[in-house]
Design a protein around this motif. Structure first.
Motif, PDB file in Angstrom:
ATOM      1  N   UNK A 227       0.850  -1.191   0.000  1.00  0.00           N
ATOM      2  CA  UNK A 227       0.000   0.000   0.000  1.00  0.00           C
ATOM      3  C   UNK A 227       0.888   1.244   0.000  1.00  0.00           C
ATOM      4  N   UNK A 228       1.909   1.221   0.883  1.00  0.00           N
ATOM      5  CA  UNK A 228       2.848   2.338   0.996  1.00  0.00           C
ATOM      6  C   UNK A 228       4.229   1.876   0.542  1.00  0.00           C
ATOM      7  N   UNK A 243      -6.078   0.736  -7.435  1.00  0.00           N
ATOM      8  CA  UNK A 243      -5.311  -0.398  -7.990  1.00  0.00           C
ATOM      9  C   UNK A 243      -5.224  -1.557  -6.994  1.00  0.00           C
ATOM     10  N   UNK A 244      -5.018  -1.212  -5.712  1.00  0.00           N
ATOM     11  CA  UNK A 244      -4.889  -2.250  -4.682  1.00  0.00           C
ATOM     12  C   UNK A 244      -6.214  -2.992  -4.504  1.00  0.00           C
ATOM     13  N   UNK A 245      -7.308  -2.235  -4.459  1.00  0.00           N
ATOM     14  CA  UNK A 245      -8.632  -2.861  -4.320  1.00  0.00           C
ATOM     15  C   UNK A 245      -8.895  -3.805  -5.499  1.00  0.00           C
ATOM     16  N   UNK A 266      -5.081   2.991   7.396  1.00  0.00           N
ATOM     17  CA  UNK A 266      -5.168   2.860   5.942  1.00  0.00           C
ATOM     18  C   UNK A 266      -5.462   1.419   5.532  1.00  0.00           C
ATOM     19  N   UNK A 267      -4.755   0.467   6.157  1.00  0.00           N
ATOM     20  CA  UNK A 267      -4.960  -0.956   5.841  1.00  0.00           C
ATOM     21  C   UNK A 267      -6.403  -1.359   6.147  1.00  0.00           C
ATOM     22  N   UNK A 268      -6.934  -0.871   7.274  1.00  0.00           N
ATOM     23  CA  UNK A 268      -8.294  -1.250   7.670  1.00  0.00           C
ATOM     24  C   UNK A 268      -9.343  -0.594   6.762  1.00  0.00           C
ATOM     25  N   UNK A 269      -9.073   0.635   6.324  1.00  0.00           N
ATOM     26  CA  UNK A 269      -9.981   1.308   5.379  1.00  0.00           C
ATOM     27  C   UNK A 269     -10.034   0.543   4.063  1.00  0.00           C
ATOM     28  N   UNK A 270      -8.852   0.177   3.555  1.00  0.00           N
ATOM     29  CA  UNK A 270      -8.777  -0.570   2.295  1.00  0.00           C
ATOM     30  C   UNK A 270      -9.463  -1.921   2.410  1.00  0.00           C
ATOM     31  N   UNK A 271      -9.226  -2.598   3.524  1.00  0.00           N
ATOM     32  CA  UNK A 271      -9.832  -3.916   3.729  1.00  0.00           C
ATOM     33  C   UNK A 271     -11.358  -3.812   3.736  1.00  0.00           C
TER      34      UNK A 271
END
Length: 314
Positions: A227-228, A243-245, A266-271
């Motif tokens: 992510x980063x 892109x990650x999603x 950030x990781x939890x938002x993306x998840x």
């Protein structure tokens, strides 16, 4: 009068107690009669402690719970470095302060600087697959310093530490060799576990919060999608996030990995956006205070990482 004096003393004692509390734990000190070693971050501290045993006093410069990428030494740290026997550091630009600090040491300083990554082949940051495109930390010519996350590289680092110890304290070489052999065997066993347990798993893609796992991924046939960037506070762009999603959905990724020493927001938002769960994958740049109290070390954390990888890649 006595009453006023008593109140004054109580206030002074309270102020001292608050000051001590605010300052936290006392800083580590050098010890006479032992080989004093200053380590730039946790894995070097762990390896030096295990190899040196009772003959050494090892100071980890970066305190528990602190992320080492942007850490800078204070005057007390410089004093400890100057008066110690060995300064263990990784190299490859991981410790931005090392060159200046070593170059500024007084001529009579007895400390020997040891670049523990000597002999390891570094990957260029710009060559890494799936690196965030906007990552300023992955500038042209920069190298990814996270070599210790491969147990094979960790063994080479441990050997460099052992060799440095033998040079400054030949009298205890036999003990250092025995201790190194024990650690070396543990790292070999760890490498074997990773190989045998990850190879048969159906999935190979890992989404991680911080671009720290390229060497681990290369060693065991995994694909890292960070992510980063190389610095854990390098912010991804909105396009990176999309892109990650998409990567998560296309590759049937079930977990997004985060680490304890930086924010997991950030990781939890993306998840949440991708409809998956989160789990820890520890880059072993340092321990939390709780891990330190529990007696965790490089090997136990890497075993936890393996268990989490197995769960994620089923």
């Amino acid at each position: 009068m006595l009453k006023k004096y008593g109140l004054l003393m109580t206030s002074l004692l309270l102020a001292v107690a608050l000051f001590v509390s605010a300052c936290g734990k006392p800083q580590a000190s050098l010890v006479k009669g032992k080989i004093n070693i200053v380590a730039s971050f946790y894995p070097l501290y762990d390896f030096a402690s295990k190899i040196g045993g009772s003959h050494v006093n090892v100071i980890n410069l970066v305190p528990a719970g602190v992320e080492p990428h942007d850490w800078e030494p204070k005057s007390r740290d410089i004093q400890n470095i100057t008066k110690s026997d060995l300064l263990l550091y990784l190299g490859a630009g991981f410790e931005g302060w090392v060159d200046h600090t070593v170059g500024s040491l007084p001529k009579d300083a007895k400390v020997t600087p040891v670049e523990t990554s000597k002999g390891i082949s570094f990957m260029k940051a710009t060559e890494e697959e799936n690196a965030p495109k906007g990552d300023k930390s992955a500038k042209e010519g920069a190298y990814d310093p996270h070599v210790w996350l491969s147990p094979v590289n960790a063994k080479l680092m441990a050997q460099n530490i052992k060799d440095a110890l033998v040079k400054v304290d030949a009298a205890h070489q036999a003990d250092y060799e025995v201790n190194f052999k024990k650690l070396s065997d543990q790292l070999d066993q760890l490498n074997t576990k990773y190989k045998t347990k990850l190879a048969p798993l159906p999935n190979k893609d890992i989404v991680v919060s911080h671009q720290a796992f390229a060497y681990l991924a290369k060693e065991y046939g995994l694909v890292q999608k960070p992510i980063m960037g190389l610095s854990p506070d390098a912010e991804p762009t909105s396009k990176d996030m999309k892109d990650i999603i998409q990567f998560v959905k296309d590759n049937h990724v079930k977990y997004i990995f985060f680490e304890e020493l930086v924010s997991d927001k950030l990781a939890k938002t993306l998840a949440k956006d991708a409809g998956v769960q989160t789990m820890v994958l520890n880059p072993l740049e340092g321990l939390t205070e709780e891990q330190s109290k529990q007696g965790a070390d490089y090997v136990s954390i890497m075993e936890n990482n393996l268990n989490n990888l197995i769960k994620a890649l089923q």
